[in-house]
Design a protein around this motif. Structure first.
Motif, PDB file in Angstrom:
ATOM      1  N   SER A  96       0.874  -0.915   0.080  1.00  0.00           N
ATOM      2  CA  SER A  96      -0.055   0.036  -0.075  1.00  0.00           C
ATOM      3  C   SER A  96       0.744   1.142   0.049  1.00  0.00           C
ATOM      4  O   SER A  96       0.658   2.338  -0.470  1.00  0.00           O
ATOM      5  CB  SER A  96      -1.100  -0.057   1.031  1.00  0.00           C
ATOM      6  OG  SER A  96      -0.297   0.228   2.448  1.00  0.00           O
ATOM      7  N   SER A 102      -1.790   6.049  -5.931  1.00  0.00           N
ATOM      8  CA  SER A 102      -3.282   5.695  -5.207  1.00  0.00           C
ATOM      9  C   SER A 102      -4.122   5.461  -6.334  1.00  0.00           C
ATOM     10  O   SER A 102      -5.273   4.489  -5.944  1.00  0.00           O
ATOM     11  CB  SER A 102      -3.648   7.202  -4.901  1.00  0.00           C
ATOM     12  OG  SER A 102      -3.520   8.286  -6.096  1.00  0.00           O
ATOM     13  N   ARG A 122      -3.830   1.380  -6.234  1.00  0.00           N
ATOM     14  CA  ARG A 122      -3.276   0.701  -5.036  1.00  0.00           C
ATOM     15  C   ARG A 122      -4.235  -0.453  -4.657  1.00  0.00           C
ATOM     16  O   ARG A 122      -3.737  -1.644  -4.126  1.00  0.00           O
ATOM     17  CB  ARG A 122      -3.481   1.910  -3.663  1.00  0.00           C
ATOM     18  CG  ARG A 122      -2.840   1.484  -2.400  1.00  0.00           C
ATOM     19  CD  ARG A 122      -2.825   2.617  -1.463  1.00  0.00           C
ATOM     20  NE  ARG A 122      -3.961   3.222  -1.422  1.00  0.00           N
ATOM     21  CZ  ARG A 122      -4.428   4.311  -1.607  1.00  0.00           C
ATOM     22  NH1 ARG A 122      -3.749   5.438  -2.028  1.00  0.00           N
ATOM     23  NH2 ARG A 122      -5.486   4.733  -1.361  1.00  0.00           N
ATOM     24  N   ASP A 157     -10.019  -0.863  -8.248  1.00  0.00           N
ATOM     25  CA  ASP A 157      -9.866   0.625  -8.323  1.00  0.00           C
ATOM     26  C   ASP A 157     -10.771   1.302  -9.164  1.00  0.00           C
ATOM     27  O   ASP A 157     -10.694   2.461  -9.548  1.00  0.00           O
ATOM     28  CB  ASP A 157      -8.340   0.582  -8.972  1.00  0.00           C
ATOM     29  CG  ASP A 157      -7.439   0.297  -7.906  1.00  0.00           C
ATOM     30  OD1 ASP A 157      -7.470   0.866  -6.681  1.00  0.00           O
ATOM     31  OD2 ASP A 157      -6.455  -0.573  -8.068  1.00  0.00           O
ATOM     32  N   GLU A 169      -5.143   1.227   4.311  1.00  0.00           N
ATOM     33  CA  GLU A 169      -4.960   2.449   3.837  1.00  0.00           C
ATOM     34  C   GLU A 169      -5.342   3.602   4.840  1.00  0.00           C
ATOM     35  O   GLU A 169      -5.082   4.598   4.636  1.00  0.00           O
ATOM     36  CB  GLU A 169      -6.066   2.474   2.598  1.00  0.00           C
ATOM     37  CG  GLU A 169      -5.735   1.953   1.357  1.00  0.00           C
ATOM     38  CD  GLU A 169      -7.174   2.025   0.476  1.00  0.00           C
ATOM     39  OE1 GLU A 169      -6.745   2.055  -0.777  1.00  0.00           O
ATOM     40  OE2 GLU A 169      -8.208   1.819   0.672  1.00  0.00           O
ATOM     41  N   THR A 185     -12.119   5.341  -0.506  1.00  0.00           N
ATOM     42  CA  THR A 185     -10.818   5.657  -0.622  1.00  0.00           C
ATOM     43  C   THR A 185     -10.113   5.280  -1.835  1.00  0.00           C
ATOM     44  O   THR A 185      -9.084   5.766  -2.264  1.00  0.00           O
ATOM     45  CB  THR A 185      -9.838   4.683   0.517  1.00  0.00           C
ATOM     46  OG1 THR A 185     -10.005   3.543   0.205  1.00  0.00           O
ATOM     47  CG2 THR A 185     -10.529   4.983   2.057  1.00  0.00           C
ATOM     48  N   LYS A 204      -7.493   8.082  -3.696  1.00  0.00           N
ATOM     49  CA  LYS A 204      -6.663   9.123  -2.878  1.00  0.00           C
ATOM     50  C   LYS A 204      -5.414   8.549  -2.281  1.00  0.00           C
ATOM     51  O   LYS A 204      -5.278   7.375  -2.036  1.00  0.00           O
ATOM     52  CB  LYS A 204      -7.671   9.216  -1.734  1.00  0.00           C
ATOM     53  CG  LYS A 204      -9.062   9.744  -2.094  1.00  0.00           C
ATOM     54  CD  LYS A 204      -9.894  10.191  -0.753  1.00  0.00           C
ATOM     55  CE  LYS A 204     -11.383  10.813  -1.352  1.00  0.00           C
ATOM     56  NZ  LYS A 204     -12.106  11.371  -0.177  1.00  0.00           N
ATOM     57  N   SER A 205      -4.568   9.333  -2.209  1.00  0.00           N
ATOM     58  CA  SER A 205      -3.297   9.321  -1.839  1.00  0.00           C
ATOM     59  C   SER A 205      -3.562   8.633  -0.220  1.00  0.00           C
ATOM     60  O   SER A 205      -4.580   9.230   0.360  1.00  0.00           O
ATOM     61  CB  SER A 205      -2.118  10.226  -1.817  1.00  0.00           C
ATOM     62  OG  SER A 205      -2.745  11.319  -1.144  1.00  0.00           O
ATOM     63  N   LEU A 206      -2.415   8.101   0.268  1.00  0.00           N
ATOM     64  CA  LEU A 206      -2.319   7.732   1.641  1.00  0.00           C
ATOM     65  C   LEU A 206      -2.438   9.125   2.511  1.00  0.00           C
ATOM     66  O   LEU A 206      -3.280   9.291   3.718  1.00  0.00           O
ATOM     67  CB  LEU A 206      -1.400   6.861   2.307  1.00  0.00           C
ATOM     68  CG  LEU A 206      -1.319   5.559   1.450  1.00  0.00           C
ATOM     69  CD1 LEU A 206      -0.148   4.859   1.779  1.00  0.00           C
ATOM     70  CD2 LEU A 206      -2.622   4.699   1.661  1.00  0.00           C
TER      71      LEU A 206
END
Length: 469
Positions: free
Chosen positions: A126, A131, A134, A321, A382, A445, A448-450
């Motif tokens: 992850s 993103s 992921r 995704d 995440e 989620t 979206k970036s972490l």
């Protein structure tokens, strides 16, 4: 690197890390073919038999208990290398230890490796993944796990049926593959374990762990080597997040907003184990036999269910995704609820020879494999703050192992007290609860970036609409 080279590099890193999932699945599934042979050779009592099987589970709990602290302090790569070493020791020990105590000790060591891998592998993937993909890359871990289960069933069947024994054995291995074939079953795990070890030596440390520890330039360099994310965009995201270099503490999990992340991280693995997957696997040979499918032995039925579980996981890789975590989980839990209710109805009306029973069971396996099974790893990897992500994910995985133990203990009791139909309806109830819980709690989620996910938790607090979905 050009874009194609970056894509290949990222995929290679993911596949190497996913070998931890393969070893997880192989080690846990291979015991099904080993147990009858060991029981016969050593004339195990019921207690000894139970300890032989559960020793690896005890190791899992020990391993995951330490994995969070190890991964947050030492990074993600070093605990994975330790995992590979433990797998190698375990496989060799099971193959050569002369007495049962030594074999059980080796199984315990392998279990510790499984416990660490079950936490750190999805965490690592992850943190290296862009993103946009992921979810797909983390799901490779679950796919590798199901592939490991299938390979264990196939290798067990091949060794029991004497396939290529002469080719596999030499003068030093004749005893392993002939006189005590179960040692060969367990010992074959050393091959993927060695591949895992040498592969890990060539992959980078988690860039987000490096950044969280203040090694920003090193982390950004790794991200640039394996993704197409612009450097300015990476640095802007890090600036917005305002990462602190100190180690995180468990109290962060009880901060406003993050409490919901902790609740989700506990519920998803809990629901995964209480979905009824173990009951389905337990009834697998009987269901297939009663549905009119000729089986030479129970290993063939395990191969059929293992293949179905692996293939349906591809749906998650394909859609996680694009559809997102939330729709896929809702669809999967709804489908699991319906198919388990219908399975219970088949047992209630004693329609166990009907093809409809087989259809219901395969329908449940499909729903589990593309949603409930893999998404617990995807979401849990995440949603937690970067400073404590390893330890928080360890809590989530610990819940999974404890729930697995509980389900293993209560399933025989349920079958005796409320019958087969009632048992499947019991699990259907938990799938329904999972559907409602996910509908009310689980944010979307995807994409979206972490860092953005973490900021959203902090900004929205305990608001149930923390994310727009």
């Amino acid at each position: 690197m050009n874009n194609e080279q970056k894509r290949i590099s990222l995929l290679t890193i993911t596949l190497v890390a996913s070998l931890g999932g393969f070893l997880f699945g192989f080690d846990m599934a291979v015991i099904s073919g080993v147990l009858p042979l060991v029981q016969k050779q050593f004339t195990l009592s019921a207690a000894q038999e139970g300890w032989f099987v559960s020793s690896a589970l005890v190791g899992c709990i020990i391993g995951v208990a330490f994995s969070g602290e190890l991964s947050d302090r030492l990074g993600r790569k070093k605990p994975l290398i330790l995992t590979a070493i433990l797998f190698i020791i375990s496989a060799l020990g099971c193959a050569i230890m002369p007495d049962l105590t030594g074999v059980i000790g080796s199984r315990l060591i392998g279990g510790i490796g499984i416990g660490i891998a079950s936490n750190v592998v999805p965490l690592y993937i992850s943190e290296i993944a862009p993103s946009a993909i992921r979810g797909r890359l983390v799901t490779y871990y679950q796919f590798a796990l199901t592939f490991g289960i299938l390979v264990a069933y196939l290798s067990n069947a091949a060794l029991l049926n004497g396939v290529s024994i002469q080719e596999l054995s030499t003068s030093g291995l004749t005893n392993i593959f002939n006189a005590e074939v179960w040692r060969g079953m367990l010992g074959l795990g050393v091959i993927p374990a060695l591949l895992f070890f040498f592969g890990l030596l060539m992959i980078p440390e988690s860039p987000r762990w490096l950044i969280q520890k203040g090694r920003t330039a090193e982390g950004v360099s790794i991200i640039n080597r394996i993704t197409n994310q612009p450097k300015a965009e990476i640095e802007a995201g890090l600036s917005k997040q305002n990462i602190k270099n100190e180690a995180g503490s468990y109290k962060e999990l009880f901060a406003p907003g993050v409490r919901k992340a902790l609740l989700i991280g506990i519920l998803l693995p809990l629901f995964s184990q209480f979905s009824g997957i173990n009951a389905i696997i337990y009834y697998g040979p009987t269901i297939l036999g009663n549905a009119g499918i000729s089986l030479s032995n129970s290993l063939i039925s395990q191969i059929i269910f293992g293949l179905a579980n692996m293939l349906f996981t591809l749906v998650a890789i394909w859609k996680v995704d694009s559809w997102g975590r939330r729709p896929l989980y809702l669809f999967g839990t709804a489908g699991a609820t319906i198919t388990l209710i219908l399975t219970g109805i088949c047992f209630y009306y004693e329609a166990t020879t009907s093809i409809w029973l087989l259809i219901c069971v395969l329908g449940f396996l499909a729903c589990f494999a593309f949603s409930i099974g893999p998404l617990k790893f995807v979401v849990a990897s995440e949603i937690f703050p970067s400073a404590i992500r390893g330890r928080a994910l360890a809590i989530s995985i610990m819940v999974m192992w404890v729930a697995d133990t509980i389900v293993g203990q209560i399933t025989p009791i349920l079958l005796k007290q409320i019958g087969s139909a009632g048992t499947f309806w019991f699990f259907a109830f938990f799938c329904l609860v999972a559907f409602v819980s996910v509908y009310k709690l689980l944010p979307e989620t995807k994409g979206k970036s972490l860092e953005q996910i973490e900021n959203d938790w902090k900004e929205k607090g305990d608001n149930d609409q923390a994310f727009v979905h």
